[in-house]
Design a protein around this motif. Structure first.
Motif, PDB file in Angstrom:
ATOM      1  N   MET A   1      97.183  29.937  78.024  1.00  0.00           N
ATOM      2  CA  MET A   1      96.399  30.244  76.835  1.00  0.00           C
ATOM      3  C   MET A   1      95.704  31.586  77.029  1.00  0.00           C
ATOM      4  N   LEU A   2      95.909  32.500  76.074  1.00  0.00           N
ATOM      5  CA  LEU A   2      95.271  33.814  76.152  1.00  0.00           C
ATOM      6  C   LEU A   2      94.036  33.841  75.251  1.00  0.00           C
ATOM      7  N   VAL A   3      92.900  34.148  75.864  1.00  0.00           N
ATOM      8  CA  VAL A   3      91.631  34.220  75.151  1.00  0.00           C
ATOM      9  C   VAL A   3      91.118  35.660  75.192  1.00  0.00           C
ATOM     10  N   ILE A   4      90.726  36.178  74.051  1.00  0.00           N
ATOM     11  CA  ILE A   4      90.114  37.503  73.957  1.00  0.00           C
ATOM     12  C   ILE A   4      88.619  37.326  73.719  1.00  0.00           C
ATOM     13  N   HIS A   5      87.832  37.999  74.526  1.00  0.00           N
ATOM     14  CA  HIS A   5      86.366  37.880  74.461  1.00  0.00           C
ATOM     15  C   HIS A   5      85.759  39.233  74.108  1.00  0.00           C
ATOM     16  N   THR A   6      85.020  39.259  73.002  1.00  0.00           N
ATOM     17  CA  THR A   6      84.308  40.463  72.597  1.00  0.00           C
ATOM     18  C   THR A   6      82.945  40.080  72.040  1.00  0.00           C
ATOM     19  N   ALA A   7      82.127  41.069  71.774  1.00  0.00           N
ATOM     20  CA  ALA A   7      80.791  40.835  71.216  1.00  0.00           C
ATOM     21  C   ALA A   7      80.209  42.159  70.750  1.00  0.00           C
ATOM     22  N   ASP A   8      79.127  42.083  70.008  1.00  0.00           N
ATOM     23  CA  ASP A   8      78.340  43.263  69.643  1.00  0.00           C
ATOM     24  C   ASP A   8      79.198  44.349  68.997  1.00  0.00           C
ATOM     25  N   ILE A   9      79.957  43.939  67.983  1.00  0.00           N
ATOM     26  CA  ILE A   9      80.801  44.891  67.262  1.00  0.00           C
ATOM     27  C   ILE A   9      79.933  45.836  66.436  1.00  0.00           C
ATOM     28  N   HIS A  10      78.863  45.330  65.879  1.00  0.00           N
ATOM     29  CA  HIS A  10      77.832  46.141  65.211  1.00  0.00           C
ATOM     30  C   HIS A  10      78.381  47.048  64.115  1.00  0.00           C
ATOM     31  N   ILE A  11      79.213  46.483  63.257  1.00  0.00           N
ATOM     32  CA  ILE A  11      79.667  47.260  62.105  1.00  0.00           C
ATOM     33  C   ILE A  11      78.459  47.616  61.241  1.00  0.00           C
ATOM     34  N   GLY A  12      78.335  48.890  60.943  1.00  0.00           N
ATOM     35  CA  GLY A  12      77.183  49.353  60.175  1.00  0.00           C
ATOM     36  C   GLY A  12      76.309  50.332  60.925  1.00  0.00           C
ATOM     37  N   VAL A  13      76.534  50.486  62.237  1.00  0.00           N
ATOM     38  CA  VAL A  13      75.821  51.516  62.989  1.00  0.00           C
ATOM     39  C   VAL A  13      76.386  52.871  62.573  1.00  0.00           C
ATOM     40  N   GLU A  14      75.550  53.720  62.014  1.00  0.00           N
ATOM     41  CA  GLU A  14      76.045  54.985  61.479  1.00  0.00           C
ATOM     42  C   GLU A  14      75.241  56.187  61.963  1.00  0.00           C
ATOM     43  N   ASN A  15      74.498  56.019  63.076  1.00  0.00           N
ATOM     44  CA  ASN A  15      73.805  57.173  63.624  1.00  0.00           C
ATOM     45  C   ASN A  15      74.818  58.186  64.158  1.00  0.00           C
ATOM     46  N   TYR A  16      74.457  59.442  64.113  1.00  0.00           N
ATOM     47  CA  TYR A  16      75.300  60.571  64.514  1.00  0.00           C
ATOM     48  C   TYR A  16      76.550  60.696  63.634  1.00  0.00           C
ATOM     49  N   SER A  17      76.477  60.239  62.404  1.00  0.00           N
ATOM     50  CA  SER A  17      77.679  60.236  61.555  1.00  0.00           C
ATOM     51  C   SER A  17      77.672  61.391  60.572  1.00  0.00           C
ATOM     52  N   ARG A  18      78.824  61.570  59.963  1.00  0.00           N
ATOM     53  CA  ARG A  18      78.980  62.523  58.864  1.00  0.00           C
ATOM     54  C   ARG A  18      79.910  61.872  57.842  1.00  0.00           C
ATOM     55  N   PRO A  19      79.914  62.335  56.622  1.00  0.00           N
ATOM     56  CA  PRO A  19      80.806  61.735  55.615  1.00  0.00           C
ATOM     57  C   PRO A  19      82.272  61.909  55.991  1.00  0.00           C
ATOM     58  N   ASP A  20      83.021  60.837  55.850  1.00  0.00           N
ATOM     59  CA  ASP A  20      84.469  60.893  56.084  1.00  0.00           C
ATOM     60  C   ASP A  20      85.157  61.042  54.726  1.00  0.00           C
ATOM     61  N   PRO A  21      85.756  62.208  54.445  1.00  0.00           N
ATOM     62  CA  PRO A  21      86.288  62.467  53.102  1.00  0.00           C
ATOM     63  C   PRO A  21      87.449  61.554  52.725  1.00  0.00           C
ATOM     64  N   GLU A  22      88.197  61.078  53.711  1.00  0.00           N
ATOM     65  CA  GLU A  22      89.363  60.248  53.407  1.00  0.00           C
ATOM     66  C   GLU A  22      88.966  58.845  52.969  1.00  0.00           C
ATOM     67  N   SER A  23      88.062  58.214  53.736  1.00  0.00           N
ATOM     68  CA  SER A  23      87.661  56.838  53.420  1.00  0.00           C
ATOM     69  C   SER A  23      86.429  56.783  52.518  1.00  0.00           C
ATOM     70  N   ARG A  24      85.749  57.921  52.378  1.00  0.00           N
ATOM     71  CA  ARG A  24      84.494  58.008  51.625  1.00  0.00           C
ATOM     72  C   ARG A  24      83.421  57.090  52.200  1.00  0.00           C
ATOM     73  N   THR A  25      83.490  56.903  53.488  1.00  0.00           N
ATOM     74  CA  THR A  25      82.452  56.184  54.222  1.00  0.00           C
ATOM     75  C   THR A  25      81.974  57.114  55.336  1.00  0.00           C
ATOM     76  N   SER A  26      81.182  56.594  56.257  1.00  0.00           N
ATOM     77  CA  SER A  26      80.696  57.443  57.344  1.00  0.00           C
ATOM     78  C   SER A  26      81.721  57.518  58.473  1.00  0.00           C
ATOM     79  N   SER A  27      81.699  58.614  59.185  1.00  0.00           N
ATOM     80  CA  SER A  27      82.631  58.796  60.300  1.00  0.00           C
ATOM     81  C   SER A  27      82.386  57.765  61.397  1.00  0.00           C
ATOM     82  N   ARG A  28      81.149  57.379  61.601  1.00  0.00           N
ATOM     83  CA  ARG A  28      80.858  56.395  62.651  1.00  0.00           C
ATOM     84  C   ARG A  28      81.342  55.010  62.266  1.00  0.00           C
TER      85      ARG A  28
END
Length: 337
Positions: A1-28
């Motif tokens: 059985m293969l188990v993948i363990h992750t945590a603290d994905i923190h989607i929404g952290v946008e410090n040090y970001s700039r606008p991403d023209p392709e996705s129209r969201t932040s680069s971070r």
């Protein structure tokens, strides 16, 4: 059985970001999603049975619609491939007070197949293509839940933390005592543990939150202890492994030197097996690099700007987030532009 363990994905952290023209969201935002995509693609390619997300899917307990859409898109991709996904509530996922939903409760409400949500201490048996596995969930526990109880209202912060620790350990031991020894078992928790080191090399014991002793989690009836909350990957115990996966992306310059990735664990499902961990490895992702450049302007440096530019050119900074720290006498700082 293969188990993948992750945590603290923190989607929404946008410090040090700039606008991403392709996705129209932040680069971070795109950085965090790209690292998460590496995990998703790995899990699908390697035919993982189970993906554990041990808390803090988002930066905020009130994620935007875009953040929710992008997270759900990737969880659904895993679930549609028949991979079991276990989502544990962390402190960033949980409301400050009892009652309101966590950021993850929508999955349970919609009854999305192959997705499991845990926001309380409990044990769940999950069926995977390669056998069943038991998961004890110990999510982030709000101190406010205890402070509202009469028996805890008069305690100092130190004594309150001690009471919480004792209560959690007792309740956890009950869950461990009820495990089926014929099945592999994992403890998934979002918690501070005494032996953990943060990215700034500080011990977790310096904080104000309750802290569980590593030995209270390292019960040999468990095959693996999957932790979240500390962003630095580290193994605190070997038998059983007590592991912080760390975060997938660097949050700030305190994590500049940290390797970022997730854990891949192969677990035997044999009934008579005593040591079920067959293999364990840390899989590094291509997280955005952070780079600090420190420059000292000496008295003999006639042109400070030229020295700063010259020093920066000595470093590989392409596609990195860079901070430049200039040490200069107060009498000369106006010479820098």
């Amino acid at each position: 059985m293969l188990v993948i363990h992750t945590a603290d994905i923190h989607i929404g952290v946008e410090n040090y970001s700039r606008p991403d023209p392709e996705s129209r969201t932040s680069s971070r935002l795109q950085d965090f999603l790209t690292s998460f995509d590496e995990l998703v693609d790995y899990a699908i390619t390697e035919k993982a049975d189970l993906v554990l997300v041990c808390g803090d899917a988002y930066k905020s307990r009130n994620p935007t619609q875009t953040h929710q859409r992008e997270f759900v898109k990737r969880i659904s991709k895993l679930a549609q491939k028949g991979i079991q996904v276990f989502l544990l509530a962390g402190n960033h996922d949980s409301p400050n007070v009892p009652g309101p939903a966590t950021t993850l409760d929508i999955f349970s409400t919609l009854e999305i197949e192959n997705v499991h949500v845990a926001s309380e201490l409990k044990t769940e048996v999950i069926k995977t293509p390669n056998g069943n596995i038991q998961i004890i969930s110990l999510p982030w526990i709000r101190k406010g839940d205890f402070m509202s109880l009469l028996e805890y209202t008069q305690l100092s912060n130190e004594n309150l933390n001690k009471a919480i620790e004792e209560k959690l350990i007792a309740d956890l031991n009950k869950e461990i005592g009820n495990l089926d020894s014929s099945l592999p078992s994992i403890l998934a928790s979002h918690v501070s543990v005494d032996l953990a080191k943060t990215s700034s090399e500080k011990s977790m014991t310096l904080g104000k939150d309750y802290i569980l002793p590593t030995k209270s989690l390292a019960n040999k009836k468990l095959d693996y202890v999957a932790l979240g909350h500390v962003h630095r990957h580290q193994v605190l115990n070997d038998d059983p492994p007590v592991v912080y996966s760390g975060s997938l992306e660097r949050i700030d310059f305190g994590e500049e030197k940290d390797s970022k990735g997730f854990c891949a664990i192969t677990i035997s499902t044999g009934i008579g097996d005593r040591n079920r961990i067959e293999s364990y490895k840390f899989v590094e992702v291509k997280a955005r690099r952070f780079k600090t450049i420190s420059i000292v302007i000496e008295d003999e440096d006639e042109y400070p700007n030229d020295k700063i530019l010259s020093e920066i050119e000595k470093h590989e900074i392409k596609n990195a987030i860079v901070q430049v720290i200039v040490e200069v006498h107060a009498s000369r700082y106006r010479e820098i532009s």
